[in-house]
Design an enzyme around this catalytic site. Structure first.
Site, PDB file in Angstrom:
ATOM      1  CB  CYS A 197       7.963   0.686   7.541  1.00 17.28           C
ATOM      2  SG  CYS A 197       6.485   1.058   6.571  1.00 17.28           S
ATOM      3  CB  CYS A 243       5.978  -1.114   3.296  1.00 20.45           C
ATOM      4  SG  CYS A 243       7.541  -0.253   3.037  1.00 20.45           S
ATOM      5  CB  CYS A 286       2.765  -0.966 -12.295  1.00 21.01           C
ATOM      6  SG  CYS A 286       3.816  -2.065 -13.206  1.00 21.01           S
ATOM      7  CB  CYS A 344       5.613   3.051   2.011  1.00 14.86           C
ATOM      8  SG  CYS A 344       5.051   2.672   3.687  1.00 14.86           S
ATOM      9  CB  CYS A 371       8.956   4.053   5.735  1.00 12.53           C
ATOM     10  SG  CYS A 371       8.833   2.871   4.367  1.00 12.53           S
TER      11      CYS A 371
END
Length: 131
Positions: A50, A47, A119, A96, A99
């Site tokens: 984070c 991510c 995707c 995510c 976060c």
């Protein structure tokens, strides 16, 4: 891991304008614009907001959609699913788990072994090559 929460001002100071638009405002990058579409090296996708490990390169494939696609997340706890009814259709949004950043959507037209196509917006991902 405990949930990461920051103010809008904190996210804006951490992310580029485009990363903020995609991850915090649930935007979408233009198809075919991510350099990660052509990424073929072994490694991990995290991510961008984070650092949470989201996907392994072994699950990445060319879907022809114009966005980096994977058939499975790194582990069951890496991402969360949310109903998305924007654009007059029902889709499954992927965020995510650490976060709550918007990453993209998952569809049921992917390859074996899962039949899924995660995707993802390349702007929401940070690639870390294996050494």
């Amino acid at each position: 891991m405990s949930r990461i929460e920051k103010s809008d001002a904190d996210w804006k100071s951490l992310l580029t304008d485009e990363q903020y638009r995609i991850t915090r405002q649930h935007g979408t990058e233009r198809a075919g614009t991510s350099p990660l579409n052509a990424e073929k090296r072994d490694g991990h996708y995290h991510c961008v907001a984070c650092g949470n490990l989201l996907f392994h390169s072994g699950t990445k494939y060319e879907s022809g959609s114009g966005w980096p696609s994977f058939y499975a997340p790194a582990n069951e706890e890496a991402v969360t699913e949310h109903v998305d009814r924007k654009l007059f259709m029902k889709r499954t949004e992927i965020r995510c788990a650490d976060c709550d950043s918007h990453l993209g959507h998952v569809f049921d037209d992917g390859p074996a072994p899962t039949g899924l196509r995660y995707c993802m917006n390349g702007v929401a991902l940070q690639f870390e090559p294996e050494e």
